[in-house]
Motif scaffolding. Structure first.
Motif, PDB file in Angstrom:
ATOM      1  N   GLY A  11       6.401  10.575   3.971  1.00 41.70           N
ATOM      2  CA  GLY A  11       6.114  10.000   2.671  1.00 41.70           C
ATOM      3  C   GLY A  11       6.135  11.043   1.570  1.00 41.70           C
ATOM      4  N   ILE A  15       3.804   5.226  -5.227  1.00 38.28           N
ATOM      5  CA  ILE A  15       4.112   3.797  -5.253  1.00 38.28           C
ATOM      6  C   ILE A  15       4.909   3.406  -6.492  1.00 38.28           C
ATOM      7  N   ARG A  30       2.316  -3.562  -2.462  1.00 48.34           N
ATOM      8  CA  ARG A  30       0.973  -3.671  -1.868  1.00 48.34           C
ATOM      9  C   ARG A  30       0.868  -4.888  -0.964  1.00 48.34           C
ATOM     10  N   GLU A  33       2.668  -4.256   2.271  1.00 49.44           N
ATOM     11  CA  GLU A  33       1.864  -3.398   3.145  1.00 49.44           C
ATOM     12  C   GLU A  33       0.765  -4.214   3.829  1.00 49.44           C
ATOM     13  N   LEU A  39       4.684   0.411   6.046  1.00 50.48           N
ATOM     14  CA  LEU A  39       3.466   1.184   6.292  1.00 50.48           C
ATOM     15  C   LEU A  39       3.621   2.589   5.718  1.00 50.48           C
ATOM     16  N   PRO A  40       3.369   2.734   4.421  1.00 48.37           N
ATOM     17  CA  PRO A  40       3.524   4.054   3.810  1.00 48.37           C
ATOM     18  C   PRO A  40       2.462   5.030   4.312  1.00 48.37           C
ATOM     19  N   ASP A  41       2.787   6.316   4.219  1.00 46.39           N
ATOM     20  CA  ASP A  41       1.792   7.350   4.516  1.00 46.39           C
ATOM     21  C   ASP A  41       0.712   7.289   3.448  1.00 46.39           C
ATOM     22  N   ARG A  42      -0.397   7.955   3.719  1.00 49.45           N
ATOM     23  CA  ARG A  42      -1.479   8.054   2.734  1.00 49.45           C
ATOM     24  C   ARG A  42      -1.864   9.512   2.550  1.00 49.45           C
ATOM     25  N   SER A  47      -3.896   7.665  -1.692  1.00 45.66           N
ATOM     26  CA  SER A  47      -2.692   7.229  -2.409  1.00 45.66           C
ATOM     27  C   SER A  47      -1.551   6.998  -1.418  1.00 45.66           C
ATOM     28  N   ARG A  48      -0.755   5.986  -1.694  1.00 40.98           N
ATOM     29  CA  ARG A  48       0.397   5.682  -0.844  1.00 40.98           C
ATOM     30  C   ARG A  48       1.536   6.650  -1.138  1.00 40.98           C
ATOM     31  N   TYR A  50       5.605   6.850  -0.003  1.00 37.28           N
ATOM     32  CA  TYR A  50       6.710   6.172   0.669  1.00 37.28           C
ATOM     33  C   TYR A  50       7.802   7.165   1.044  1.00 37.28           C
ATOM     34  N   ASP A  54      11.042   4.152   4.382  1.00 40.11           N
ATOM     35  CA  ASP A  54      10.310   3.048   3.758  1.00 40.11           C
ATOM     36  C   ASP A  54      11.140   2.415   2.642  1.00 40.11           C
TER      37      ASP A  54
END
Length: 94
Positions: A11, A15, A30, A33, A39-42, A47-48, A50, A54
């Motif tokens: 990612g 976003i 959102r 998800e 399923l984005p990384d955090r 925070s997301r 991508y 993704d």
């Protein structure tokens, strides 16, 4: 992959950037998800982020929606183990 390039599954895009890249609203990302379609990384702060993979997945979601599927139908096509697993290949044959 060059030294300065992140792996395709890492990612790196916020976003807002991801939404711009796929011409979607942030709220849609959102929702997708929450439905398990992406399923984005955090970050540690939540925070997301991508990845390139993704982004490709979001493009496919947009295509399926444009073909008339609703988000539940998209989930059946894309999510492994869903009732419609394998449906994407059948749709591609149309």
């Amino acid at each position: 992959m060059s030294r300065n390039q992140a792996p395709r599954d890492q990612g790196v895009f916020a976003i807002s950037v991801a939404a711009d890249m796929v011409s979607m609203e942030i709220q849609n990302l959102r929702v997708y998800e929450r439905r398990g379609l992406v399923l984005p990384d955090r970050t540690p702060g939540g925070s997301r982020l991508y990845s390139q993979d993704d982004i490709g997945h979001l493009h496919r979601i947009r295509e399926l929606l444009a073909d008339g599927l609703n988000p539940a139908g998209v989930g059946q096509v894309l999510v492994p183990g869903a009732a419609g697993a394998g449906l994407e290949e059948r749709l591609a044959d149309r």
